[in-house]
Scaffold this motif. Structure first.
Motif, PDB file in Angstrom:
ATOM      1  N   LEU A 101       0.825  -1.202   0.000  1.00  0.00           N
ATOM      2  CA  LEU A 101       0.000   0.000   0.000  1.00  0.00           C
ATOM      3  C   LEU A 101       0.864   1.258   0.000  1.00  0.00           C
ATOM      4  N   GLN A 102       2.037   1.150   0.575  1.00  0.00           N
ATOM      5  CA  GLN A 102       2.997   2.258   0.626  1.00  0.00           C
ATOM      6  C   GLN A 102       4.386   1.643   0.533  1.00  0.00           C
ATOM      7  N   THR A 103       5.276   2.329  -0.156  1.00  0.00           N
ATOM      8  CA  THR A 103       6.625   1.788  -0.338  1.00  0.00           C
ATOM      9  C   THR A 103       7.702   2.839  -0.083  1.00  0.00           C
ATOM     10  N   GLY A 104       8.893   2.349   0.132  1.00  0.00           N
ATOM     11  CA  GLY A 104      10.046   3.229   0.258  1.00  0.00           C
ATOM     12  C   GLY A 104      10.449   3.860  -1.057  1.00  0.00           C
ATOM     13  N   THR A 105      10.139   3.181  -2.154  1.00  0.00           N
ATOM     14  CA  THR A 105      10.449   3.785  -3.452  1.00  0.00           C
ATOM     15  C   THR A 105       9.563   4.999  -3.707  1.00  0.00           C
ATOM     16  N   ASP A 106       8.316   4.934  -3.218  1.00  0.00           N
ATOM     17  CA  ASP A 106       7.453   6.114  -3.328  1.00  0.00           C
ATOM     18  C   ASP A 106       8.021   7.258  -2.489  1.00  0.00           C
ATOM     19  N   ALA A 129       7.391  -2.309  -4.565  1.00  0.00           N
ATOM     20  CA  ALA A 129       6.086  -2.941  -4.810  1.00  0.00           C
ATOM     21  C   ALA A 129       6.136  -4.457  -4.676  1.00  0.00           C
ATOM     22  N   THR A 130       7.316  -5.013  -4.648  1.00  0.00           N
ATOM     23  CA  THR A 130       7.420  -6.464  -4.465  1.00  0.00           C
ATOM     24  C   THR A 130       7.678  -6.837  -3.003  1.00  0.00           C
ATOM     25  N   GLY A 131       7.651  -5.866  -2.111  1.00  0.00           N
ATOM     26  CA  GLY A 131       7.832  -6.148  -0.691  1.00  0.00           C
ATOM     27  C   GLY A 131       9.160  -5.659  -0.163  1.00  0.00           C
ATOM     28  N   ALA A 132       9.428  -6.002   1.073  1.00  0.00           N
ATOM     29  CA  ALA A 132      10.656  -5.568   1.742  1.00  0.00           C
ATOM     30  C   ALA A 132      11.771  -6.576   1.469  1.00  0.00           C
ATOM     31  N   ALA A 133      12.751  -6.145   0.692  1.00  0.00           N
ATOM     32  CA  ALA A 133      13.874  -7.036   0.384  1.00  0.00           C
ATOM     33  C   ALA A 133      14.778  -7.204   1.606  1.00  0.00           C
ATOM     34  N   ARG A 134      14.657  -6.296   2.561  1.00  0.00           N
ATOM     35  CA  ARG A 134      15.387  -6.410   3.826  1.00  0.00           C
ATOM     36  C   ARG A 134      14.430  -6.049   4.957  1.00  0.00           C
ATOM     37  N   ASN A 135      14.729  -6.555   6.138  1.00  0.00           N
ATOM     38  CA  ASN A 135      13.971  -6.198   7.341  1.00  0.00           C
ATOM     39  C   ASN A 135      12.496  -6.600   7.281  1.00  0.00           C
ATOM     40  N   GLY A 136      12.183  -7.584   6.473  1.00  0.00           N
ATOM     41  CA  GLY A 136      10.802  -8.074   6.442  1.00  0.00           C
ATOM     42  C   GLY A 136      10.415  -8.697   7.774  1.00  0.00           C
ATOM     43  N   ILE A 137       9.128  -8.761   8.009  1.00  0.00           N
ATOM     44  CA  ILE A 137       8.613  -9.280   9.277  1.00  0.00           C
ATOM     45  C   ILE A 137       8.991 -10.747   9.460  1.00  0.00           C
ATOM     46  N   ASP A 138       9.257 -11.427   8.355  1.00  0.00           N
ATOM     47  CA  ASP A 138       9.618 -12.838   8.428  1.00  0.00           C
ATOM     48  C   ASP A 138      10.970 -13.037   9.101  1.00  0.00           C
ATOM     49  N   THR A 142       5.588  -0.576 -10.094  1.00  0.00           N
ATOM     50  CA  THR A 142       5.343   0.863 -10.151  1.00  0.00           C
ATOM     51  C   THR A 142       6.477   1.603 -10.860  1.00  0.00           C
ATOM     52  N   GLY A 143       6.163   2.812 -11.264  1.00  0.00           N
ATOM     53  CA  GLY A 143       7.175   3.682 -11.849  1.00  0.00           C
ATOM     54  C   GLY A 143       8.172   4.176 -10.816  1.00  0.00           C
ATOM     55  N   THR A 144       7.738   4.258  -9.560  1.00  0.00           N
ATOM     56  CA  THR A 144       8.681   4.676  -8.519  1.00  0.00           C
ATOM     57  C   THR A 144       9.740   3.597  -8.301  1.00  0.00           C
ATOM     58  N   ASP A 145       9.351   2.336  -8.447  1.00  0.00           N
ATOM     59  CA  ASP A 145      10.343   1.260  -8.378  1.00  0.00           C
ATOM     60  C   ASP A 145      11.333   1.375  -9.532  1.00  0.00           C
ATOM     61  N   LEU A 146      10.790   1.686 -10.708  1.00  0.00           N
ATOM     62  CA  LEU A 146      11.674   1.848 -11.870  1.00  0.00           C
ATOM     63  C   LEU A 146      12.670   2.964 -11.610  1.00  0.00           C
ATOM     64  N   ARG A 147      12.146   4.094 -11.145  1.00  0.00           N
ATOM     65  CA  ARG A 147      13.011   5.256 -10.890  1.00  0.00           C
ATOM     66  C   ARG A 147      14.086   4.921  -9.856  1.00  0.00           C
ATOM     67  N   ALA A 148      13.716   4.142  -8.860  1.00  0.00           N
ATOM     68  CA  ALA A 148      14.674   3.805  -7.798  1.00  0.00           C
ATOM     69  C   ALA A 148      15.674   2.744  -8.243  1.00  0.00           C
ATOM     70  N   GLY A 149      15.464   2.221  -9.438  1.00  0.00           N
ATOM     71  CA  GLY A 149      16.417   1.224  -9.941  1.00  0.00           C
ATOM     72  C   GLY A 149      16.251  -0.151  -9.335  1.00  0.00           C
ATOM     73  N   VAL A 150      15.079  -0.426  -8.782  1.00  0.00           N
ATOM     74  CA  VAL A 150      14.878  -1.727  -8.136  1.00  0.00           C
ATOM     75  C   VAL A 150      13.861  -2.606  -8.855  1.00  0.00           C
ATOM     76  N   GLN A 151      13.432  -2.184 -10.035  1.00  0.00           N
ATOM     77  CA  GLN A 151      12.465  -3.036 -10.754  1.00  0.00           C
ATOM     78  C   GLN A 151      13.197  -4.132 -11.507  1.00  0.00           C
TER      79      GLN A 151
END
Lengths: 268, 268, 268, 268
Positions: free
Chosen positions: A29-34, B87-96, C31-40
């Motif tokens: 719903l919210q991301t760090g990339t945003d 948008a694919t989740g937390a690549a680090r520090n995830g709750i898991d 998202t486009g913000t993921d693209l911009r951040a270079g993580v897509q």
């Protein structure tokens, strides 16, 4: 402390399409990339947050079957009519009713180690004699209210190549209805296993696919835990010779659900 | 054993629409009414089953905030860049990644009882002195790794009429950033509270809405638990004078999630 | 071309919690913000993509009721037993069966303009005489297979302040069962309306809340369209005096669904 | 009237797991079996209802790609920055902005019939010359604003055994970027195809997987329609020799979505 859950994600235990069950889907719903892009509402400079939701079948991943999951003769546990489980959920015997019974003494029964194999054959049917020998090997006596963790090694076999080979919808080792009287006599509260379908499959019943479920859930009110990850715990028990521990396994108290995702643990 | 979760259903803590969070939705895949009507595929006479799936925000109901939930200066805990949460989740520090730290000694700090009130006023800001007095009243010393359950009585107040009066998106009692050094010095692993937003609100910071989150999650790696139900446990502690117990609170290990639904318990 | 749909999003027609219906939720997979951040994953420099999924009740927003939506005397349309609609969906009369009948001549009946008001009073019950007068005013004759768009002005009233004032779960203008014989005699294929519940409410029946649904859906096989946005079209019809047009309103062909979200249009 | 949609259900076009897209899931909120069992709230004898919700990826089944779906050089159509597509959706170029352009003249270009084959080979790349020959064979001239339905026969090939053989994530016939100037010169509004990925694949570009998307969506604002079912229409056009018709294809107006599920139709 040993975690007994498999990862909760899309790569979890494969689901048979016919069941319409889904593995955990996570949506952000919210991301760090945003935040980085400067488009997160409410953010102040680099201060912001991430947020998410998820969806999953209650029977995906590691879970307890609830007492509203199975019907026999149109009834569920305690003689409740099956029509109490409708499109609005289980009006009785929902998974949210479980609580105290899943924080209990746990005992690991490690059948592959008992039998000197890496894992039980896919057609192995655990006998009462094997259960009793496993208790002896563990130097533990069964006591009322115990949660038994029965390791078949089937998950280890299936995952030895990193995937889930022949784990779902195929033959699997486990036990049959002939074991249920023993569990009942010893007042076992629950049994969890490193298997998909809990039972030895094929079960050998002429018409009913999962007879252990029918008898154990409907008539005994026994808790059945599936897809428990027991490898790390089993290694530890083998190392220190201690097969009993505090078991904690409270499922999410989903009102009216017929099964409960859970992150169980053994605390030694 | 005391369950510390609120019910997981649509009637749970109201969600602010702007957050797009949703309370647990339960949808049935198979029902007993289908069995009764004779239309369940695979059923044999009265033998059949029920099945279901659910969806919910990780921050709905009782949950732990994960260490990927909050960013400060574009970073999350351990100096990880915020763009690792995409948008694919937390690549680090995830709750898991949480596990051992949430099975620990728990201590209940019952501030309303300490202060002789039913619940803290909505503008009450818990002080370090009050925390220390609560420990004294509990006859317990803080030890490294403790999980503290801080009862404000705010949930009891909100639910006294059966609903959730002034619980979400309004002022609430809690503590402010001035308490964080004390928690850090005593190496507290996590703090759970019977509140929605964890902090004393309004927090009084000129620009940041939730400064405790910013400091505690990002800089300290402190686990914050929200919407914990502490009434039953608190009554018991008051009755027997024992405020320490085994706390178990493993969240579902959702890979890459930024928070984790949990069914926590206190075992006395 | 006039779009007749309301926006499909969370701000759509409020849903009564008891129904468990949800407005459209949109969740981003990329998202486009993921693209911009270079993580897509898979992106090449600035080349990338966005992706999403959504969930919604079929009865949220603009939709057709399907012929499996309503039961009377335990039957749905065409004498099909109600148990054909189970937890796996509608085995008969699913919304996916609709097709040719919803691309047809459409006729707008603008009752507020006929009566010289901005909108019908909330207790107004449209009569057969008013329907006939509306046809006359439109200089159109009803023909078999017509889709009628009946404007009550109720959506305009409810949204005059930007929200949805008294639109859902309250009295509303519409018509009652006394109009159904006329619709049947003229072989009308479907009726869509700028209302939430389609019918004049309260309907006045001693036991059945929505008697028009019972008769029209179950016995007539009439398509009922709800939450249609008719204002722009109505303004145009009033301007050019042409109240007939090509109507297109194919719902998503969701296999086994009991209603169908649709983006209808009038092509003049 | 010819429906151009595939069924919207779990059996639809297979989804590559890596995309996290899901086919339509339908979940029942109310059923006829509940009514029959006498457990439906609000039911009066045999009067009751069924209700449901669904979830799906916007790119599952038959859909239009929106102008926020693709980025090139960190921009989407009309020079909008890619960061306008965030976890809260597309702030610009959402699918909800489409409307008038997708009710237009449609022309079917039936390449397999033109070439005397059942379907194009999986490595066939449609040329401008073939497009012009298809127009000639159809006795139609391209006009500005046309929607072109380009039949490759690939869906027919994939489904000839009832499943989806080699349809998703493999080579497919279509066209390449060399065709785009022709589409631009003729001011074509949209192109829909009976394919999964729209383009001839592999596309032959050294770094970009889907170059037609990059140029057509980002630079031309061309609407791309995927998974259109063209067989029934094509048979009719071959029978009567009429390849032009009214095309209607309004996607659900999902606010901020990057693609739009649609039930398109050709009206001859």
């Amino acid at each position: 402390m040993f975690s007994l859950a498999i990862p909760f994600d899309l790569a979890g235990v494969p689901q048979l399409p016919i069941t319409r069950r889904v593995n955990p889907h996570l949506w952000m719903l919210q991301t760090g990339t945003d935040l980085r892009a400067g488009v997160q509402s409410g953010a102040v400079d680099g201060w912001g947050y991430a947020d998410d939701i998820f969806a999953m079948a209650t029977h995906a991943a590691t879970h307890w079957d609830g007492l509203s999951h199975i019907f026999y003769d149109y009834q569920m546990y305690n003689g409740r009519d099956c029509t109490l489980v409708s499109a609005t959920g289980a009006a009785r015997n929902g998974i949210d009713k479980l609580s105290r019974e899943v924080v209990a003494r746990g005992v690991l029964l490690d059948f592959p180690r008992l039998l000197g194999v890496d894992w039980l054959e896919m057609d192995h049917r655990i006998s009462v004699a094997e259960i009793e020998r496993a208790f002896e090997a563990a130097h533990v006596e069964p006591t009322p209210g115990d949660i038994l963790l029965m390791r078949t090694g089937n998950m280890r076999r299936a995952r030895r190549n990193g995937g889930w080979d022949d784990y779902v919808g195929v033959d699997e080792p486990g036990f049959g209805i002939e074991v249920l009287p023993w569990l009942h006599e010893h007042d076992i509260a629950g049994v969890a296993i490193d298997n998909w379908g809990f039972e030895a499959l094929p079960a050998g019943h002429p018409t009913i696919w999962l007879p252990v479920h029918a008898v154990a859930v409907v008539h005994m009110g026994l808790l059945l835990g599936e897809n428990f990850s027991l490898e790390e715990l089993a290694d530890d028990c083998a190392a220190d010779g201690v097969y009993e521990f505090l078991f904690t396994g409270l499922p999410l108290p989903l009102t009216g659900a017929v099964a409960g995702p859970v992150h169980p643990a053994a605390v030694k």
